[in-house]
Design an enzyme around this catalytic site. Sequence first.
Site, PDB file in Angstrom:
ATOM      1  N   PHE A  72       0.811  -1.215   0.000  1.00  0.00           N
ATOM      2  CA  PHE A  72       0.000   0.000   0.000  1.00  0.00           C
ATOM      3  C   PHE A  72       0.849   1.272   0.000  1.00  0.00           C
ATOM      4  O   PHE A  72       0.414   2.321   0.462  1.00  0.00           O
ATOM      5  CB  PHE A  72      -0.978   0.000   1.181  1.00  0.00           C
ATOM      6  CG  PHE A  72      -1.757  -1.277   1.300  1.00  0.00           C
ATOM      7  CD1 PHE A  72      -2.704  -1.619   0.343  1.00  0.00           C
ATOM      8  CD2 PHE A  72      -1.527  -2.164   2.339  1.00  0.00           C
ATOM      9  CE1 PHE A  72      -3.416  -2.812   0.434  1.00  0.00           C
ATOM     10  CE2 PHE A  72      -2.228  -3.358   2.436  1.00  0.00           C
ATOM     11  CZ  PHE A  72      -3.173  -3.681   1.479  1.00  0.00           C
ATOM     12  N   LYS A 101      -6.331   1.394 -17.342  1.00  0.00           N
ATOM     13  CA  LYS A 101      -5.988   2.389 -16.335  1.00  0.00           C
ATOM     14  C   LYS A 101      -5.760   1.684 -15.000  1.00  0.00           C
ATOM     15  O   LYS A 101      -6.290   0.594 -14.764  1.00  0.00           O
ATOM     16  CB  LYS A 101      -7.114   3.418 -16.186  1.00  0.00           C
ATOM     17  CG  LYS A 101      -7.415   4.205 -17.464  1.00  0.00           C
ATOM     18  CD  LYS A 101      -8.585   5.154 -17.248  1.00  0.00           C
ATOM     19  CE  LYS A 101      -8.898   5.966 -18.509  1.00  0.00           C
ATOM     20  NZ  LYS A 101     -10.061   6.879 -18.309  1.00  0.00           N
ATOM     21  N   GLY A 113       1.814  -0.331 -11.914  1.00  0.00           N
ATOM     22  CA  GLY A 113       2.540  -1.571 -12.139  1.00  0.00           C
ATOM     23  C   GLY A 113       2.149  -2.290 -13.410  1.00  0.00           C
ATOM     24  O   GLY A 113       2.962  -2.443 -14.341  1.00  0.00           O
ATOM     25  N   THR A 152      -9.402 -10.531 -10.381  1.00  0.00           N
ATOM     26  CA  THR A 152      -8.456  -9.844  -9.499  1.00  0.00           C
ATOM     27  C   THR A 152      -8.708  -8.336  -9.502  1.00  0.00           C
ATOM     28  O   THR A 152      -8.461  -7.659  -8.501  1.00  0.00           O
ATOM     29  CB  THR A 152      -7.004 -10.143  -9.922  1.00  0.00           C
ATOM     30  OG1 THR A 152      -6.812  -9.750 -11.285  1.00  0.00           O
ATOM     31  CG2 THR A 152      -6.685 -11.623  -9.781  1.00  0.00           C
ATOM     32  N   GLY A 208      -5.436   0.092  -8.530  1.00  0.00           N
ATOM     33  CA  GLY A 208      -5.012  -0.224  -7.170  1.00  0.00           C
ATOM     34  C   GLY A 208      -5.443   0.796  -6.140  1.00  0.00           C
ATOM     35  O   GLY A 208      -5.621   0.469  -4.968  1.00  0.00           O
ATOM     36  N   GLU A 209      -5.615   2.042  -6.538  1.00  0.00           N
ATOM     37  CA  GLU A 209      -5.878   3.090  -5.557  1.00  0.00           C
ATOM     38  C   GLU A 209      -7.230   3.755  -5.742  1.00  0.00           C
ATOM     39  O   GLU A 209      -7.731   4.432  -4.848  1.00  0.00           O
ATOM     40  CB  GLU A 209      -4.749   4.124  -5.634  1.00  0.00           C
ATOM     41  CG  GLU A 209      -3.414   3.420  -5.782  1.00  0.00           C
ATOM     42  CD  GLU A 209      -2.186   4.210  -5.435  1.00  0.00           C
ATOM     43  OE1 GLU A 209      -2.173   4.875  -4.413  1.00  0.00           O
ATOM     44  OE2 GLU A 209      -1.228   4.131  -6.214  1.00  0.00           O
TER      45      GLU A 209
END
Length: 695
Positions: free
Chosen positions: A234, A657, A505, A590, A660-661
Site C-alpha cells: 500500500f 488504467k 505496475g 483480481t 489499485g488506488e
Amino acid sequence: MTVATPLIGAPIDRIEGAEKVRGAALYAAEHPVDQPVYVFPLQSQIALGRITGIDTTEAMAEQGVVGVLTHENAPRLASTQDAELAILQSPEVAFRGQFIGGVLAETAEAARRAASLVRPSYEPREHDVSFHAARADLVKPDEVNGGFQTDTTDGDVDGALASAAVVLDATYTTPQEHNNPLEPHATIAIWSDNELTLYDSTQGVHWVRDSIAALFGMEPQRIHVVCPHTGGGFGSKGLPHAHVVLAAMAAQLVAPRPAKLVLTRQQMFSVVGYRTGTIQRIRMGSEASGRLTAISHDVVEQTSRIKEFAEQTAVPTRVMYAAPNRRTTHRLVELDVPVPSWMRAPGEAPGMFGLEVAMDEMAIACGLDPVEFRIRNEPETDPETGRPFSSRNLVACLREGAQRFGWAERDPAPRAHRDGPWLVGTGVAASTYPVYSMPGSRATIQARPDGRYRVLIGAADIGTGAWTALTQIAADALDVEMSEVVLSIGDTDLPYASGAGGSTGILCWGSAIVDAARRLRAELPNSSPIPDEGVEVTGAIPDNPYAGQMSMHSFGAQFAEVRVHTSTGEVRVPRLLGIFAVGRMINAKTGRSQLIGGMTMGLSMALHEHSVVDPRFGHVVNHDFAGYHIPANADIGSIEADWIDEHDPYVNPMGAKGIGELGIVGTAAVIANAAHHATGIRVRDLPITLDRFLT
C-alpha cells in the site's frame, strides 16, 4: 493501437493461488538461508536529542547474543543525504522510535530479550510534535508528491466568492494513519565477495537495489534483490526504509552469515512511513442555478524535520469540477516526528474526502440532488490545463450507479428513514485517480524450442494478482494459451522494472511485455516453427505520444447506505456500491478484488483508523491492533464493485488504467455523506466515531 484478444478482461484465477494456499509461496523472511543471525532493532525512547552512552554489558552476557550494533561500531555509509536511511551515523536522535542500534543473536527470541537489556542514556532536547493550522511557522514546499505544483491560482477566487449566490466555507480534517499490510516488513541480508543479496518484502526490487547501492557506495550490479511475493504494501514498501539498512549493516558484521530482520507491528508505526494528518479549508461559491463559480482548497499537513514529504492533498480538486475561479495551496508543519510517506492513494484519498463532503454540502445548500449537482459541474476539458480528457466517464458512472442503487427512490430530507432504533441514510461521492506512467521498464521474451515462451521482467506482485495479469497480457499479445507462458518476476537479475506504485505496475510492465511480444512476432510469426536455438527479444515501455497533450484519469462513483443507532451512535455500513471507469479491465476477478479491497480500506479510513500521538513523548500510542482499529469481517456488509465499458486508446497499448488506488478514493466521503443523510449531523473530521452522533 490497443491489443484486443479474448484473454484481456477474462476472470482468470490466480496462477499462484494454490501455491499460496499451501504455504509454498516464499515471502521475504521465509527464504531458506544457512545459519542466519537474527536482528532486533533498538529504538530511541526520546523524541529529540542525542545519545550520550549505550551500555551493552548485560545484553552481551545473554546466551546466544552475537553482537550489538550502535552508532559507535556501525559501518560508515557512502551517502548520508537521505536522513531517514542514514542510520547509526551519529549519536543524534530526530524522532522517537528512530533506530539507534540493533542486537544480533542466534535466535529471534534471544535478540529481542537482549534488546531489552541495552541501556542507552540520552541528552534530550525539547521536541515539537504539535500539528495545527494556526502555527506561524508553516512552510511552503517547492513541490508536492508526484512533482505537482505546490499552489495553483486561476481567476479571482475571493471576488467570485464575494458575489456568489451560495457560499460554503468549511474545514475538514483527516488524522494520521498507518499502513498495516498483512506481511510485516522483513529483510534477509547476505554479504558474499563484496556483493549483497537482499530477500526483501518490497514493491520494487530495482528501487531497493538502486537506493541501497547509493547508500553503501556500490555498483548496482553488486546488489541482488529477490522478492517473488509480497504480502501487501500500500505504498509503505515502495521505497526501502531503515530496517533494510540495518539488516545490511548487521550482515556486514557477521558475513558471510545471513542477517534476518522482521519488524514487529509496533515497530512499523515508527519506521515505515504513514499518511500525514491533513487540515483542509474548502471554500466554494456558486450561482443560484448550482453552477460553481469558485473553488478554493487550502491544505496544511505535517512532515518530518529531517526529510520532507508533502502529500498532494489538494491536487484532485484541480481536475474534478468546472469553475472559472480556482485556487489550491499546500503548507507544511515541520515536526520532530517519523517521516511520512506513501499510503494508498496519497493525496487523492484525504483530498477527495474534503472535496466530496464539501460537494454534498453545496448540493444541499443549492437545493439540488447531490448526483445532479456533480453532473451540472462536469467540466468539458481539464479545468487546470485545458487539455481534452483521453476519456472521462464520471457522469456515466454516476448515472449507472444511481440506477443500480435505487437512488431515484431516495427521500432527500435528512432523518427521513428509520428502521427501529436505526436511522438510515444514503449518500454519493465521486472517485478519481490519475493515469501515471513510469519510464524504464523492459521485458524479455524467450521463444523456446519446447514451444513455450519465457517472459522475464523484474516486476513485483504485492498481492494484487500481477503474476496472473502479466501472464494474461503476454499470452494475449503473443496469441498463445496462458499455459504456454512461463513468467519470471521479482528479481533484479531480470530486466529492469519500475515499482508497484501510483497504480502503474500492470500498466508499465504490461506495456513493456506487449512491446516485446510485438517484436517477437515480427521475427517469429505465430505460425512459424521455433528454431532449436530459440528466439529472444527485449521490449520496453514505449513513449506515449499523447502524454502532455491529453489529461488522463480514471473516475468512479460510490454509493453507500449507512445506519446510525439512535441510542449508542453506532455506525454501520450495510451496503457499498462502486461503479468505475478504468479503461480496459485486464482480469475481471483480481480487478474486482482490488476495487473491493480499496473500498474496504476506505471504509476503514471513514470509521476506524486514527493514529493518536502522545505530545509528551512524540510517538503513536495506539501502535498495535488492540488500539489501531481496522475493519474485521463483521464490520463489512455488502460491497459491490463494477465498471462501465470504456475505450481509451490513448493511455497505453492495453487501453487500461490503474485500479489499485481508485477504490479507496471517495469511500470515506460517501459514508460521511450517507451518515449526514441518516442523522442530519455533518461530520467533517475523520474517523466518524459514535460520539459524533451522541448529542
